[in-house]
Design a protein around this motif. Structure first.
Motif, PDB file in Angstrom:
ATOM      1  N   UNK A   1       0.856  -1.165  -0.500  1.00  5.58           N
ATOM      2  CA  UNK A   1      -0.041  -0.037   0.109  1.00  5.58           C
ATOM      3  C   UNK A   1       1.697   1.073  -0.489  1.00  5.58           C
ATOM      4  N   UNK A   2       2.097   1.271  -1.121  1.00  3.88           N
ATOM      5  CA  UNK A   2       2.618   2.381  -0.878  1.00  3.88           C
ATOM      6  C   UNK A   2       1.327   3.812  -1.543  1.00  3.88           C
ATOM      7  N   UNK A   3       0.830   3.949  -2.682  1.00  2.00           N
ATOM      8  CA  UNK A   3       0.347   4.742  -3.516  1.00  2.00           C
ATOM      9  C   UNK A   3      -1.189   4.198  -2.737  1.00  2.00           C
ATOM     10  N   UNK A   4      -1.257   6.081  -1.970  1.00  2.00           N
ATOM     11  CA  UNK A   4      -3.074   6.156  -1.828  1.00  2.00           C
ATOM     12  C   UNK A   4      -4.012   6.318  -3.304  1.00  2.00           C
TER      13      UNK A   4
ATOM     14  N   UNK B   1      17.117  -3.486   0.528  1.00  3.68           N
ATOM     15  CA  UNK B   1      17.076  -2.805   2.174  1.00  3.68           C
ATOM     16  C   UNK B   1      15.543  -2.357   2.706  1.00  3.68           C
ATOM     17  N   UNK B   2      14.341  -1.653   1.866  1.00  2.00           N
ATOM     18  CA  UNK B   2      13.395  -1.451   2.039  1.00  2.00           C
ATOM     19  C   UNK B   2      12.090  -2.261   2.528  1.00  2.00           C
ATOM     20  N   UNK B   3      11.547  -1.296   4.097  1.00  2.00           N
ATOM     21  CA  UNK B   3      10.430  -2.263   4.433  1.00  2.00           C
ATOM     22  C   UNK B   3       9.742  -1.302   4.790  1.00  2.00           C
ATOM     23  N   UNK B   4       9.563   0.155   4.336  1.00  2.00           N
ATOM     24  CA  UNK B   4       8.522   0.584   3.772  1.00  2.00           C
ATOM     25  C   UNK B   4       8.606   1.439   3.104  1.00  2.00           C
ATOM     26  N   UNK B   5       7.244   1.867   1.808  1.00  2.00           N
ATOM     27  CA  UNK B   5       6.987   3.549   0.990  1.00  2.00           C
ATOM     28  C   UNK B   5       6.290   3.401   0.988  1.00  2.00           C
ATOM     29  N   UNK B   6       5.387   5.052   1.656  1.00  2.00           N
ATOM     30  CA  UNK B   6       4.793   5.253   1.011  1.00  2.00           C
ATOM     31  C   UNK B   6       4.647   6.830   0.016  1.00  2.00           C
ATOM     32  N   UNK B   7       3.601   6.793  -0.793  1.00  2.00           N
ATOM     33  CA  UNK B   7       4.336   8.062  -1.388  1.00  2.00           C
ATOM     34  C   UNK B   7       3.415   9.033  -0.934  1.00  2.00           C
ATOM     35  N   UNK B   8       3.886  10.230  -0.946  1.00  2.00           N
ATOM     36  CA  UNK B   8       3.481  11.361  -0.591  1.00  2.00           C
ATOM     37  C   UNK B   8       2.846  12.607  -1.341  1.00  2.00           C
ATOM     38  N   UNK B   9       1.253  13.309  -1.617  1.00  2.00           N
ATOM     39  CA  UNK B   9       1.403  14.191  -2.479  1.00  2.00           C
ATOM     40  C   UNK B   9       2.516  15.264  -2.779  1.00  2.00           C
ATOM     41  N   UNK B  10       3.623  14.625  -3.467  1.00  2.00           N
ATOM     42  CA  UNK B  10       4.137  15.149  -3.728  1.00  2.00           C
ATOM     43  C   UNK B  10       5.790  15.037  -3.590  1.00  2.00           C
ATOM     44  N   UNK B  11       5.741  13.893  -3.132  1.00  2.00           N
ATOM     45  CA  UNK B  11       7.576  13.525  -2.743  1.00  2.00           C
ATOM     46  C   UNK B  11       6.978  12.340  -1.585  1.00  2.00           C
ATOM     47  N   UNK B  12       8.490  11.927  -1.222  1.00  3.73           N
ATOM     48  CA  UNK B  12       7.934   9.737  -1.022  1.00  3.73           C
ATOM     49  C   UNK B  12       8.129  10.021   0.127  1.00  3.73           C
ATOM     50  N   UNK B  13       7.827   9.135   1.367  1.00  6.68           N
ATOM     51  CA  UNK B  13       8.556   8.240   2.785  1.00  6.68           C
ATOM     52  C   UNK B  13       9.014   6.900   2.772  1.00  6.68           C
TER      53      UNK B  13
END
Length: 283
Positions: free
Chosen positions: A49-52, A164-176
């Protein structure tokens, strides 16, 4: 529930609107679920569930959420999100985009008008494109730190991001993005000693590479073997070093130049076990 096939999706090509017959409706926790034959809406992927989900309207009614659903062929039970008991794409199942609304939007057989909110879509697309580019840049900058051969990314660098990735979250205008720097990664050949002191320089080099790629205005496209929701799509970007390819089910800009600029910050947890990378898009 008489559903003949998986939902066809048009968001990989950038579509923001469409019209399609309603093939199923449901009630769940006070909300109305709507399934159509074809939709421009990007749903939340329950497996990664990376991109909302997209926002927008169906027949003028606001879509409060958009989730992935699955129903076994010939069965009546529609599972949503984490309720789904099988793996994405398993044969014998139909994979569906379920639009959730606060009120009914129509009956089965009627045609629904679907419209995605364009500003939110563009902001998430920019964040997702920046996320992939930053991962590739980070891989390239960290390449010399590896002490053992490692699987390579599409540009030939050891793929730190995937290792190494454990989580990825797409944000409006960015990512974490969060990376796990534990024993498993060290066994693969990536030492973490001295990483904290090197982070400012690493972030600077990642930023410089991103600036070059943005200036190149490299074209971006999504390849898919078919229009169904469960199709395995691939993000491709023709960078100066070569064409990068990353499996991806999200939405993207059509060129790196549309990002204008990307700021990158890297932070190491106090115990050194996690690295966090935040990207912020300008323009």
């Amino acid at each position: 529930m008489n559903i003949a096939g998986s939902t066809r999706v048009t968001y990989p090509s950038g579509a923001l609107a469409g019209s399609s017959p309603i093939v199923a409706t449901l009630r769940r926790n006070g909300e109305h679920g709507v399934v159509v034959t074809e939709t421009p809406f990007h749903p939340l992927d329950h497996t990664w569930p990376d991109q909302p989900a997209d926002t927008g309207t169906i027949n003028g009614v606001p879509v409060t959420d958009c989730v992935t659903g699955a129903v076994e062929h010939g069965a009546a039970t529609l599972y949503l999100g984490h309720e789904i008991p099988v793996r994405r794409g398993d044969p014998g199942w139909h994979w569906l985009v379920v639009h959730l609304t606060g009120e009914p939007v129509g009956d089965v057989g009627e045609t629904a008008a679907l419209a995605v909110e364009p500003d939110t879509r563009r902001a998430l697309s920019a964040g997702h494109t920046a996320c992939h580019l930053t991962a590739l840049a980070l891989n390239a900058v960290l390449a010399d730190r590896w002490r053992k051969p490692a699987p390579a990314d599409g540009l030939g660098s050891p793929d730190f991001d995937q290792a190494a990735i454990s989580s990825s979250r797409i944000l409006p205008g960015g990512s974490l993005d969060t990376y796990r720097l534990g024993k498993s990664l060290r066994k693969k050949g990536f030492p973490t000693e001295g990483l904290a002191d090197d982070l400012p320089g690493i972030a600077k080099q990642v930023g410089e590479r991103l600036t070059e790629w943005i200036a190149a205005d490299a074209p971006v496209r999504i390849d898919a073997p078919g229009p169904d929701l469960a199709a395995r799509r691939t993000w491709r970007c023709a960078l100066p070093e070569g064409e990068a390819a990353i499996p991806c089910g999200g939405t993207h800009l059509t060129g790196t130049g549309l990002l204008k600029a990307v700021d990158v910050t890297l932070d190491l947890s106090a115990d050194g076990a996690e690295l966090t990378m935040r990207t912020t898009v300008s323009g």
